[in-house]
Motif scaffolding. Structure first.
Motif, PDB file in Angstrom:
ATOM      1  N   GLU A  77       0.949  -1.100   0.098  1.00  0.00           N
ATOM      2  CA  GLU A  77      -0.065   0.140   0.206  1.00  0.00           C
ATOM      3  C   GLU A  77       0.905   1.307  -0.031  1.00  0.00           C
ATOM      4  N   ASP A  78       0.365   2.474  -0.303  1.00  0.00           N
ATOM      5  CA  ASP A  78       1.035   3.542  -0.493  1.00  0.00           C
ATOM      6  C   ASP A  78       1.274   4.112   1.207  1.00  0.00           C
ATOM      7  N   ARG A  79       2.560   4.150   1.368  1.00  0.00           N
ATOM      8  CA  ARG A  79       2.827   4.537   2.855  1.00  0.00           C
ATOM      9  C   ARG A  79       3.919   6.056   2.889  1.00  0.00           C
ATOM     10  N   MET A  80       3.688   6.372   1.590  1.00  0.00           N
ATOM     11  CA  MET A  80       4.498   7.558   1.436  1.00  0.00           C
ATOM     12  C   MET A  80       4.435   8.860   2.304  1.00  0.00           C
ATOM     13  N   ALA A  81       5.247   9.391   2.790  1.00  0.00           N
ATOM     14  CA  ALA A  81       4.991  10.732   3.857  1.00  0.00           C
ATOM     15  C   ALA A  81       4.402  11.810   2.825  1.00  0.00           C
ATOM     16  N   GLU A  82       3.373  12.702   3.519  1.00  0.00           N
ATOM     17  CA  GLU A  82       2.851  13.775   2.802  1.00  0.00           C
ATOM     18  C   GLU A  82       3.542  14.835   2.640  1.00  0.00           C
ATOM     19  N   ASP A  83       4.701  15.081   3.395  1.00  0.00           N
ATOM     20  CA  ASP A  83       5.408  16.087   2.988  1.00  0.00           C
ATOM     21  C   ASP A  83       6.986  15.630   2.405  1.00  0.00           C
ATOM     22  N   GLU A  84       7.607  16.484   1.615  1.00  0.00           N
ATOM     23  CA  GLU A  84       8.872  16.049   1.021  1.00  0.00           C
ATOM     24  C   GLU A  84       9.925  15.955   2.402  1.00  0.00           C
ATOM     25  N   LEU A 138       9.393  -0.259   0.652  1.00  0.00           N
ATOM     26  CA  LEU A 138       8.256  -0.686   1.209  1.00  0.00           C
ATOM     27  C   LEU A 138       7.480  -0.142   2.483  1.00  0.00           C
ATOM     28  N   MET A 139       8.285   0.590   3.182  1.00  0.00           N
ATOM     29  CA  MET A 139       7.967   1.313   4.161  1.00  0.00           C
ATOM     30  C   MET A 139       7.547   2.881   3.938  1.00  0.00           C
ATOM     31  N   GLY A 140       7.664   3.066   2.644  1.00  0.00           N
ATOM     32  CA  GLY A 140       7.319   4.428   2.165  1.00  0.00           C
ATOM     33  C   GLY A 140       8.274   5.519   1.874  1.00  0.00           C
ATOM     34  N   TYR A 141       9.576   5.103   2.098  1.00  0.00           N
ATOM     35  CA  TYR A 141      10.801   5.874   1.919  1.00  0.00           C
ATOM     36  C   TYR A 141      11.025   5.847   0.656  1.00  0.00           C
ATOM     37  N   ASP A 142      11.537   6.954  -0.044  1.00  0.00           N
ATOM     38  CA  ASP A 142      11.803   6.987  -1.352  1.00  0.00           C
ATOM     39  C   ASP A 142      12.943   8.175  -1.347  1.00  0.00           C
ATOM     40  N   HIS A 143      13.507   8.341  -2.730  1.00  0.00           N
ATOM     41  CA  HIS A 143      14.615   9.307  -3.079  1.00  0.00           C
ATOM     42  C   HIS A 143      14.229   9.947  -4.427  1.00  0.00           C
ATOM     43  N   GLU A 144      13.133  10.441  -4.662  1.00  0.00           N
ATOM     44  CA  GLU A 144      12.739  11.305  -5.823  1.00  0.00           C
ATOM     45  C   GLU A 144      13.074  12.596  -5.596  1.00  0.00           C
ATOM     46  N   THR A 145      13.048  13.244  -4.268  1.00  0.00           N
ATOM     47  CA  THR A 145      13.778  14.612  -4.042  1.00  0.00           C
ATOM     48  C   THR A 145      14.632  14.547  -3.299  1.00  0.00           C
ATOM     49  N   GLU A 146      15.502  15.694  -3.177  1.00  0.00           N
ATOM     50  CA  GLU A 146      16.792  15.733  -2.437  1.00  0.00           C
ATOM     51  C   GLU A 146      16.605  15.446  -1.072  1.00  0.00           C
ATOM     52  N   ALA A 147      15.394  15.993  -0.554  1.00  0.00           N
ATOM     53  CA  ALA A 147      14.956  15.911   0.984  1.00  0.00           C
ATOM     54  C   ALA A 147      14.626  14.447   1.278  1.00  0.00           C
ATOM     55  N   LEU A 151      16.793  11.803   3.733  1.00  0.00           N
ATOM     56  CA  LEU A 151      16.567  11.095   4.791  1.00  0.00           C
ATOM     57  C   LEU A 151      16.502   9.459   4.622  1.00  0.00           C
ATOM     58  N   MET A 152      16.249   9.071   3.430  1.00  0.00           N
ATOM     59  CA  MET A 152      16.420   7.562   2.989  1.00  0.00           C
ATOM     60  C   MET A 152      17.788   7.168   3.175  1.00  0.00           C
ATOM     61  N   GLU A 153      18.715   7.855   2.752  1.00  0.00           N
ATOM     62  CA  GLU A 153      20.260   7.392   2.498  1.00  0.00           C
ATOM     63  C   GLU A 153      20.693   7.649   4.102  1.00  0.00           C
ATOM     64  N   GLY A 154      20.334   8.483   4.875  1.00  0.00           N
ATOM     65  CA  GLY A 154      20.759   8.571   6.393  1.00  0.00           C
ATOM     66  C   GLY A 154      20.255   7.316   7.080  1.00  0.00           C
ATOM     67  N   ILE A 155      19.281   6.874   6.961  1.00  0.00           N
ATOM     68  CA  ILE A 155      18.581   5.678   7.449  1.00  0.00           C
ATOM     69  C   ILE A 155      19.346   4.439   7.293  1.00  0.00           C
ATOM     70  N   GLU A 156      19.757   4.280   5.814  1.00  0.00           N
ATOM     71  CA  GLU A 156      20.347   3.177   5.173  1.00  0.00           C
ATOM     72  C   GLU A 156      21.956   3.001   6.014  1.00  0.00           C
ATOM     73  N   ILE A 157      22.388   4.033   5.884  1.00  0.00           N
ATOM     74  CA  ILE A 157      23.830   4.151   6.267  1.00  0.00           C
ATOM     75  C   ILE A 157      23.769   3.834   7.997  1.00  0.00           C
ATOM     76  N   ALA A 158      22.924   4.346   8.646  1.00  0.00           N
ATOM     77  CA  ALA A 158      22.730   4.008   9.893  1.00  0.00           C
ATOM     78  C   ALA A 158      22.572   2.389  10.339  1.00  0.00           C
ATOM     79  N   ILE A 159      21.589   1.860   9.349  1.00  0.00           N
ATOM     80  CA  ILE A 159      21.413   0.558   9.568  1.00  0.00           C
ATOM     81  C   ILE A 159      22.350  -0.353   8.981  1.00  0.00           C
ATOM     82  N   LEU A 160      23.061   0.151   8.037  1.00  0.00           N
ATOM     83  CA  LEU A 160      24.375  -0.679   7.670  1.00  0.00           C
ATOM     84  C   LEU A 160      25.500  -0.625   8.587  1.00  0.00           C
ATOM     85  N   GLY A 161      25.562   0.720   9.366  1.00  0.00           N
ATOM     86  CA  GLY A 161      26.640   0.925  10.166  1.00  0.00           C
ATOM     87  C   GLY A 161      26.342   0.005  11.521  1.00  0.00           C
ATOM     88  N   GLY A 162      25.114  -0.194  11.768  1.00  0.00           N
ATOM     89  CA  GLY A 162      24.803  -1.330  12.813  1.00  0.00           C
ATOM     90  C   GLY A 162      25.265  -2.445  12.517  1.00  0.00           C
TER      91      GLY A 162
END
Length: 170
Positions: A77-84, A138-147, A151-162
């Motif tokens: 289902e669409d889980r995208m945030a409403e705000d960029e 799948l959780m609604g994160y995307d990388h279509e805009t810079e913002a 956000l998405m890359e920061g989360i990926e980096i943190a998870i990978l670092g863990g």
């Protein structure tokens, strides 16, 4: 204790079974959900390990891009945030015996293998990153805009670092 798998894996290409895709994906998706504060036992993800030919067909059909890609995802289902740049609302978990489906992921052998070699990193690390990336989609994160990408890359980096893995964006 989790009795069932978070990731329901189908290896359409037998190289994925030999590689251990299920265990890698299970660890990566569990790390992603846990980082987001979600208990994995309330969710389910379907993952298909395929080859470039198969993913090219899917990429053409669903994105209009007639070429192979590394990974594709289809949220249930669409889980995208409403705000960029905003954080998507997390889904409600299902029961352990009736988990909430987050959606489907397909990952392609040849593209992953080639990219890992080009980036001079173990394929296991690259696939771990791609499964985390797809799980976040799948959780609604995307990388279509810079913002959104920040956000998405920061989360990926943190998870990978863990997981003791390097920042893939450096």
């Amino acid at each position: 204790m989790q009795d069932r798998s978070l990731v329901d894996t189908l290896a359409e290409d037998p190289r994925w079974d030999a590689f251990g895709l299920h265990d890698i994906a299970e660890g990566a998706a569990t790390a992603a959900l846990s980082h987001l504060g979600l208990a994995p036992d309330g969710f389910e993800i379907s993952l298909m390990g395929c080859d470039d030919a198969r993913i090219a067909v899917l990429n053409t059909e669903f994105r209009g891009k007639p070429k192979p890609t590394n990974v594709l995802s289809w949220p249930s289902e669409d889980r995208m945030a409403e705000d960029e740049g905003g954080t998507p609302e997390p889904p409600e978990p299902g029961e352990e015996d009736d988990p909430e489906s987050l959606g489907d992921i397909a990952i392609a052998w040849e593209t992953c293998e080639r990219e890992a070699a080009q980036q001079k990193k173990p394929m296991k690390d690259h696939v771990t990153h791609l499964v985390i990336h797809a799980t976040l989609h799948l959780m609604g994160y995307d990388h279509e805009t810079e913002a959104d990408a920040e956000l998405m890359e920061g989360i990926e980096i943190a998870i990978l670092g863990g997981l003791g893995l390097a920042n893939p964006y450096e």
